[in-house]
Design an enzyme around this catalytic site. Structure first.
Site, short mmCIF file in Angstrom:
data_model
loop_
_atom_site.label_atom_id
_atom_site.label_comp_id
_atom_site.label_asym_id
_atom_site.label_seq_id
_atom_site.Cartn_x
_atom_site.Cartn_y
_atom_site.Cartn_z
N ARG A 173 0.81 -1.23 0.00
CA ARG A 173 0.00 0.00 0.00
C ARG A 173 0.84 1.28 0.00
O ARG A 173 0.36 2.34 0.36
CB ARG A 173 -0.99 0.01 1.18
CG ARG A 173 -1.99 -1.14 1.12
CD ARG A 173 -3.05 -1.02 2.20
NE ARG A 173 -4.03 -2.09 2.07
CZ ARG A 173 -3.92 -3.29 2.65
NH1 ARG A 173 -2.85 -3.55 3.40
NH2 ARG A 173 -4.85 -4.20 2.50
N LYS A 219 2.27 10.88 -11.99
CA LYS A 219 1.37 9.99 -12.71
C LYS A 219 2.05 8.64 -12.91
O LYS A 219 3.15 8.57 -13.44
CB LYS A 219 0.99 10.57 -14.08
CG LYS A 219 -0.13 11.58 -14.05
CD LYS A 219 -0.55 11.91 -15.47
CE LYS A 219 -1.74 12.85 -15.51
NZ LYS A 219 -2.15 13.16 -16.89
N GLU A 265 -5.21 16.48 -11.51
CA GLU A 265 -5.84 16.76 -12.79
C GLU A 265 -7.34 17.01 -12.68
O GLU A 265 -8.13 16.51 -13.47
CB GLU A 265 -5.56 15.61 -13.78
CG GLU A 265 -5.59 16.07 -15.24
CD GLU A 265 -5.07 15.00 -16.19
OE1 GLU A 265 -5.88 14.40 -16.88
OE2 GLU A 265 -3.86 14.77 -16.22
N ASN A 309 -2.08 17.65 -21.45
CA ASN A 309 -2.48 16.63 -22.42
C ASN A 309 -2.69 17.21 -23.81
O ASN A 309 -3.32 16.55 -24.67
CB ASN A 309 -3.76 15.93 -21.95
CG ASN A 309 -3.50 15.02 -20.77
OD1 ASN A 309 -2.62 14.18 -20.80
ND2 ASN A 309 -4.27 15.20 -19.70
N HIS A 336 5.43 7.12 -28.14
CA HIS A 336 4.47 8.06 -27.55
C HIS A 336 4.67 9.48 -28.10
O HIS A 336 3.72 10.15 -28.50
CB HIS A 336 4.62 8.06 -26.03
CG HIS A 336 3.80 9.09 -25.33
ND1 HIS A 336 2.41 9.05 -25.31
CD2 HIS A 336 4.16 10.19 -24.64
CE1 HIS A 336 1.96 10.09 -24.63
NE2 HIS A 336 2.99 10.80 -24.21
#
Length: 360
Positions: A120, A142, A236, A244, A264
């Site tokens: 965790r 992220k 976000e 983005n 990417h």
């Protein structure tokens, strides 16, 4: 060395940028909490840099394990993620074990997600070795993996203790990977800093030649911009979505082509051109600025034409974008270089932009 900070209260952490930053023993000593470290890398980066980093960390009196992932976006999945957990458990790693991501965006995203999930939550450090990961994916917390139906759809926001962006690792970076990283650099100027965008237009030849002074400025400014945005909106819920720009189109291209077929940054480069075109069709961006974006993407060695996936398929894939709301696709668009706007677009106009994707 250049040091910036991502200001998130008691979770504020430094980004250290410079040649041989990965051997900076003092910040590593502060960031490594327990006695055990697991370096997660891949089959390309590991043979080049893993033992060097391990030697530095062992010099701090730590036990170091190394886990090597297969290389490529196509391995950014649950099966590969589980191999990190296998190694952690096999070595009886506890909650004070520090994970270190040594590699590009795929390694960083997967290592961060493993750190967020193992027991965790255990601490982790980013040591990004590609331009794309140094200017974008290593900063902001992220983490995640891909699902066959959508990119980065499974993950968590989980901040690192430290980011060490070692410019010397760019010396071994292939040209197409340098170009892919430059897409994210261009993005930062396009959405946030018109003067930086102009600087990129003037200095792209130096950047592509890996001029250290030019690269340092581009990386530092990109990290400054991303840090400012993340500090305002960590998860976000608002302004962070501007990061983005080009990604709604780009992620659809990646998913539609099959992960790994396009890098990417290559997909984001084309995505920015499509987003600029849509902005222009909505009457928000001048034809001159559309051309500037196209020319800068091209100068970075990136593709400027999307694959012929078909208009309907692109739209269906874009509906899976994380910004979508009740099936409505939200785009990050421009009202000028350095001026963003988050909005939907009429389907008839979107289809005009996507005509370049039409199957012939």
């Amino acid at each position: 060395m250049n040091t910036l900070h991502v200001a998130l209260g008691d979770r504020t952490y430094p980004i250290i940028i410079g040649s041989n930053a990965s051997h900076a023993a003092e910040p590593l000593q502060k960031a490594i909490i327990g006695k055990t470290v697991l370096i997660v890398t891949n089959t390309i980066v590991g043979p080049l840099y893993a033992e060097q980093l391990a030697k530095t960390i062992r010099g701090l009196g730590k036990t170091v394990h190394i886990h090597t992932l297969p290389t490529g976006e196509e391995y950014k999945n649950l099966e590969t993620l589980n191999t990190i957990f296998d190694t952690l458990l096999a070595n009886q790693c506890d909650r004070k074990t520090t994970l270190i991501a040594l590699g590009g965006g795929v390694v960083g995203d997967m290592t961060g997600f493993a750190a967020a999930s193992y027991m965790r939550g255990v601490p982790f450090i980013q040591v990004p070795t590609t331009l794309l990961s140094q200017v974008d994916s290593s900063v902001g917390g992220k983490t995640g993996i891909n699902h066959p139906m959508g990119k980065n759809m499974i993950g968590a926001f989980y901040q690192p203790q430290l980011v060490l962006a070692d410019l010397s690792t760019l010396n071994t970076l292939p040209g197409n990977e340098l170009s892919a990283g430059m897409a994210e650099v261009i993005k930062h100027g396009a959405i946030y800093d018109a003067a930086f965008f102009s600087w990129l237009e003037d200095n792209m030849p130096k950047l592509m030649a890996k001029d250290e002074a030019a690269l340092t400025h581009a990386i530092v400014r990109s990290c400054e911009i991303k840090s400012e945005v993340v500090a305002q909106d960590e998860k976000e819920g608002g302004i962070r979505a501007i990061l983005n720009f080009g990604h709604t189109f780009g992620h659809a291209i990646e998913a539609g082509m099959g992960y790994g077929a396009w890098l990417h940054g290559e997909a984001v480069g084309v995505g920015m051109i499509l987003a600029a075109d849509l902005s222009h069709r909505l009457g928000q961006l001048s034809a001159t600025d559309v051309t500037r974006i196209q020319n800068l993407v091209k100068a970075a060695g990136l593709p400027t034409e999307p694959p012929k996936l078909g208009i309907d398929k692109m739209i269906e894939l874009m509906k899976l974008d994380k910004k979508s709301d009740a099936g409505q696709i939200k785009f990050v668009l421009l009202e000028g270089i350095g001026k963003y706007k988050i909005q939907t677009a009429p389907k008839i106009i979107l289809r005009e932009t996507l005509r370049v994707c039409e199957v012939i």
